[in-house]
Write a protein that holds these residues in place. Structure first.
Motif, PDB file in Angstrom:
ATOM      1  N   PHE A  70       0.530  -1.221   0.287  1.00 36.90           N
ATOM      2  CA  PHE A  70      -0.071   0.200   0.253  1.00 36.90           C
ATOM      3  C   PHE A  70       0.825   1.024   0.547  1.00 36.90           C
ATOM      4  CE2 PHE A  70      -3.424  -3.317   0.991  1.00 36.90           C
ATOM      5  CZ  PHE A  70      -4.235  -2.126   0.052  1.00 36.90           C
ATOM      6  N   ALA A  71       2.163   1.390   0.627  1.00 39.85           N
ATOM      7  CA  ALA A  71       3.398   2.554   0.505  1.00 39.85           C
ATOM      8  C   ALA A  71       3.479   2.381  -0.783  1.00 39.85           C
ATOM      9  CB  ALA A  71       4.262   1.807   1.091  1.00 39.85           C
ATOM     10  N   ALA A  72       3.805   1.255  -1.620  1.00 36.21           N
ATOM     11  CA  ALA A  72       4.628   2.213  -3.409  1.00 36.21           C
ATOM     12  C   ALA A  72       3.230   2.268  -4.060  1.00 36.21           C
ATOM     13  CB  ALA A  72       5.081   0.157  -3.551  1.00 36.21           C
ATOM     14  N   LYS A  73       2.040   1.381  -4.053  1.00 37.20           N
ATOM     15  CA  LYS A  73       0.981   2.299  -4.205  1.00 37.20           C
ATOM     16  C   LYS A  73       0.157   3.649  -4.512  1.00 37.20           C
ATOM     17  CE  LYS A  73      -0.425  -1.337  -6.390  1.00 37.20           C
ATOM     18  NZ  LYS A  73       0.266  -1.882  -7.873  1.00 37.20           N
ATOM     19  N   GLY A  74       0.706   4.511  -3.002  1.00 40.00           N
ATOM     20  CA  GLY A  74       0.808   5.918  -2.564  1.00 40.00           C
ATOM     21  C   GLY A  74      -1.115   5.576  -3.050  1.00 40.00           C
ATOM     22  N   LEU A  75      -2.255   5.334  -2.242  1.00 38.65           N
ATOM     23  CA  LEU A  75      -3.873   5.376  -2.598  1.00 38.65           C
ATOM     24  C   LEU A  75      -3.760   6.825  -2.377  1.00 38.65           C
ATOM     25  CD1 LEU A  75      -4.913   2.483  -0.152  1.00 38.65           C
ATOM     26  CD2 LEU A  75      -4.477   2.478  -2.855  1.00 38.65           C
ATOM     27  N   GLN A  76      -3.985   7.553  -3.117  1.00 37.27           N
ATOM     28  CA  GLN A  76      -4.669   8.933  -3.150  1.00 37.27           C
ATOM     29  C   GLN A  76      -5.264   9.363  -2.494  1.00 37.27           C
ATOM     30  OE1 GLN A  76      -6.150  10.541  -6.576  1.00 37.27           O
ATOM     31  NE2 GLN A  76      -4.511  12.270  -6.674  1.00 37.27           N
ATOM     32  N   ASN A  77      -4.902  10.172  -1.551  1.00 34.38           N
ATOM     33  CA  ASN A  77      -6.329  10.743   0.033  1.00 34.38           C
ATOM     34  C   ASN A  77      -6.758   9.822   0.681  1.00 34.38           C
ATOM     35  OD1 ASN A  77      -6.291  13.280  -1.160  1.00 34.38           O
ATOM     36  ND2 ASN A  77      -8.023  12.962  -3.196  1.00 34.38           N
ATOM     37  N   PHE A  78      -5.782   8.292   1.100  1.00 34.41           N
ATOM     38  CA  PHE A  78      -6.691   7.325   1.597  1.00 34.41           C
ATOM     39  C   PHE A  78      -5.055   6.666   2.541  1.00 34.41           C
ATOM     40  CE2 PHE A  78      -7.551   2.915   2.605  1.00 34.41           C
ATOM     41  CZ  PHE A  78      -8.484   3.778   3.648  1.00 34.41           C
ATOM     42  N   GLN A  79      -4.917   7.558   3.690  1.00 36.46           N
ATOM     43  CA  GLN A  79      -4.045   6.714   4.357  1.00 36.46           C
ATOM     44  C   GLN A  79      -4.701   5.285   5.047  1.00 36.46           C
ATOM     45  OE1 GLN A  79      -0.222   7.440   4.992  1.00 36.46           O
ATOM     46  NE2 GLN A  79      -1.133   5.843   6.617  1.00 36.46           N
ATOM     47  N   PRO A  80      -3.834   3.934   5.113  1.00 35.83           N
ATOM     48  CA  PRO A  80      -4.702   3.160   6.057  1.00 35.83           C
ATOM     49  C   PRO A  80      -4.183   3.134   7.004  1.00 35.83           C
ATOM     50  CG  PRO A  80      -3.404   2.518   4.222  1.00 35.83           C
ATOM     51  CD  PRO A  80      -2.973   4.321   3.991  1.00 35.83           C
ATOM     52  N   HIS A  81      -4.824   2.516   8.401  1.00 34.96           N
ATOM     53  CA  HIS A  81      -4.795   2.330   9.123  1.00 34.96           C
ATOM     54  C   HIS A  81      -4.365   1.381   9.886  1.00 34.96           C
ATOM     55  CE1 HIS A  81      -4.777   7.113   9.970  1.00 34.96           C
ATOM     56  NE2 HIS A  81      -5.886   6.998   9.328  1.00 34.96           N
ATOM     57  N   SER A  82      -4.994   0.416   9.918  1.00 37.13           N
ATOM     58  CA  SER A  82      -5.128  -1.145  10.588  1.00 37.13           C
ATOM     59  C   SER A  82      -6.038  -1.776   9.138  1.00 37.13           C
ATOM     60  CB  SER A  82      -5.989  -1.412  11.158  1.00 37.13           C
ATOM     61  OG  SER A  82      -7.177  -1.010  10.945  1.00 37.13           O
ATOM     62  N   PHE A  83      -5.692  -3.673   9.500  1.00 39.27           N
ATOM     63  CA  PHE A  83      -6.251  -3.652   7.911  1.00 39.27           C
ATOM     64  C   PHE A  83      -6.218  -5.394   8.720  1.00 39.27           C
ATOM     65  CE2 PHE A  83      -1.823  -3.686   7.442  1.00 39.27           C
ATOM     66  CZ  PHE A  83      -1.351  -5.120   7.478  1.00 39.27           C
ATOM     67  N   SER A  84      -7.438  -5.847   7.524  1.00 41.00           N
ATOM     68  CA  SER A  84      -7.718  -7.598   8.491  1.00 41.00           C
ATOM     69  C   SER A  84      -7.698  -8.365   6.745  1.00 41.00           C
ATOM     70  CB  SER A  84      -8.669  -7.934   9.021  1.00 41.00           C
ATOM     71  OG  SER A  84      -8.764  -8.572   9.874  1.00 41.00           O
ATOM     72  N   LEU A  85      -7.017  -9.164   7.061  1.00 40.00           N
ATOM     73  CA  LEU A  85      -7.582 -10.117   5.615  1.00 40.00           C
ATOM     74  C   LEU A  85      -8.358 -11.080   6.131  1.00 40.00           C
ATOM     75  CD1 LEU A  85      -3.866 -10.995   4.075  1.00 40.00           C
ATOM     76  CD2 LEU A  85      -5.377  -9.308   4.074  1.00 40.00           C
ATOM     77  N   HIS A  86      -9.517 -10.786   5.510  1.00 41.52           N
ATOM     78  CA  HIS A  86     -10.479 -11.953   5.484  1.00 41.52           C
ATOM     79  C   HIS A  86     -10.669 -13.874   4.566  1.00 41.52           C
ATOM     80  CE1 HIS A  86     -12.458 -10.019   9.220  1.00 41.52           C
ATOM     81  NE2 HIS A  86     -12.151  -8.999   7.608  1.00 41.52           N
ATOM     82  N   ILE A  87      -9.702 -14.288   4.753  1.00 43.09           N
ATOM     83  CA  ILE A  87      -9.471 -15.596   4.045  1.00 43.09           C
ATOM     84  C   ILE A  87     -10.654 -17.195   4.006  1.00 43.09           C
ATOM     85  CG2 ILE A  87      -7.659 -17.630   2.978  1.00 43.09           C
ATOM     86  CD1 ILE A  87      -5.066 -15.370   4.564  1.00 43.09           C
ATOM     87  N   THR A  88     -10.988 -17.134   2.455  1.00 41.40           N
ATOM     88  CA  THR A  88     -12.540 -18.377   2.985  1.00 41.40           C
ATOM     89  C   THR A  88     -11.856 -19.383   2.183  1.00 41.40           C
ATOM     90  OG1 THR A  88     -13.826 -17.022   2.497  1.00 41.40           O
ATOM     91  CG2 THR A  88     -14.538 -19.241   2.041  1.00 41.40           C
ATOM     92  N   GLY A  89     -11.984 -20.702   3.044  1.00 41.13           N
ATOM     93  CA  GLY A  89     -11.363 -22.176   2.843  1.00 41.13           C
ATOM     94  C   GLY A  89     -11.748 -22.753   3.423  1.00 41.13           C
ATOM     95  N   SER A  90     -10.813 -24.554   2.869  1.00 40.51           N
ATOM     96  CA  SER A  90     -11.747 -26.011   4.071  1.00 40.51           C
ATOM     97  C   SER A  90     -10.002 -25.903   4.204  1.00 40.51           C
ATOM     98  CB  SER A  90     -11.921 -26.497   2.826  1.00 40.51           C
ATOM     99  OG  SER A  90     -13.048 -25.915   1.862  1.00 40.51           O
ATOM    100  N   LYS A  91     -10.160 -26.446   5.789  1.00 40.55           N
ATOM    101  CA  LYS A  91      -9.071 -27.440   6.543  1.00 40.55           C
ATOM    102  C   LYS A  91      -8.357 -28.284   5.441  1.00 40.55           C
ATOM    103  CE  LYS A  91      -9.734 -26.079  11.121  1.00 40.55           C
ATOM    104  NZ  LYS A  91     -10.211 -26.867  12.495  1.00 40.55           N
ATOM    105  N   LEU A  92      -7.928 -29.438   5.486  1.00 43.42           N
ATOM    106  CA  LEU A  92      -7.090 -30.164   4.854  1.00 43.42           C
ATOM    107  C   LEU A  92      -7.406 -31.080   5.688  1.00 43.42           C
ATOM    108  CD1 LEU A  92      -4.062 -28.792   2.284  1.00 43.42           C
ATOM    109  CD2 LEU A  92      -6.697 -29.239   2.065  1.00 43.42           C
TER     110      LEU A  92
END
Length: 152
Positions: free
Chosen positions: A127-149
């Motif tokens: 996100f630092a490399a992308k330089g989102l215009q007019n937006f500064q991320p403060h925190s994030f959380s990925l939500h990944i969907t799948g199945s346990k093997l």
């Protein structure tokens, strides 16, 4: 990288619960104390309905609506986070407000906490490399969907 396996937590004492509510700017009512205690001791990422089932054992007069209102006030105050359920139909709550991600198992509907500082660094750098215009991320959380093997 760490996967969290959820277990029942020991019940926090009343002074600890009162302090958490006070630090969040919330009055420590009897209802909020019981709801917060249940949220902290239930395993995993409970729904409001699961919290309500636990709460009515101690306080039979507490309604499901009161549980929803209290949980929403906890989210607004930063005591808990709302997590989308894997099936997308119910709100679930996470008392762990530290930075972490969630893995959703579509087979079991389980939500697994996932911590990986290397992944967090990659996301910040991206996100630092992308330089989102007019937006500064403060925190994030990925939500990944799948199945346990299955273990073989």
């Amino acid at each position: 990288m760490a996967l969290s396996t959820d277990h029942f937590s020991p019940s926090p004492d009343a002074a600890h619960l009162r302090a958490r509510l006070s630090q969040a700017g919330l009055r420590a009512t009897r209802q909020r104390l019981v709801i917060l205690e249940s949220l902290l001791t239930l395993p995993g990422h409970p729904t409001a309905e699961q919290v309500h089932r636990q709460v009515v054992r101690q306080e039979p007069s507490i309604s499901l609506g009161t549980v929803y209102k209290a949980l929403d006030s906890f989210v607004a105050a930063g005591l808990t986070r709302r997590v989308a359920a894997a099936e997308g139909t119910s709100r679930r709550y996470d008392a762990d407000c530290t930075e972490h991600h969630h893995l959703f198992c579509t087979d079991t509907q389980e939500i697994i906490d996932y911590c990986d500082p290397q992944l967090d660094t990659l996301i910040r750098e991206f996100f630092a490399a992308k330089g989102l215009q007019n937006f500064q991320p403060h925190s994030f959380s990925l939500h990944i969907t799948g199945s346990k093997l299955a273990n073989k």
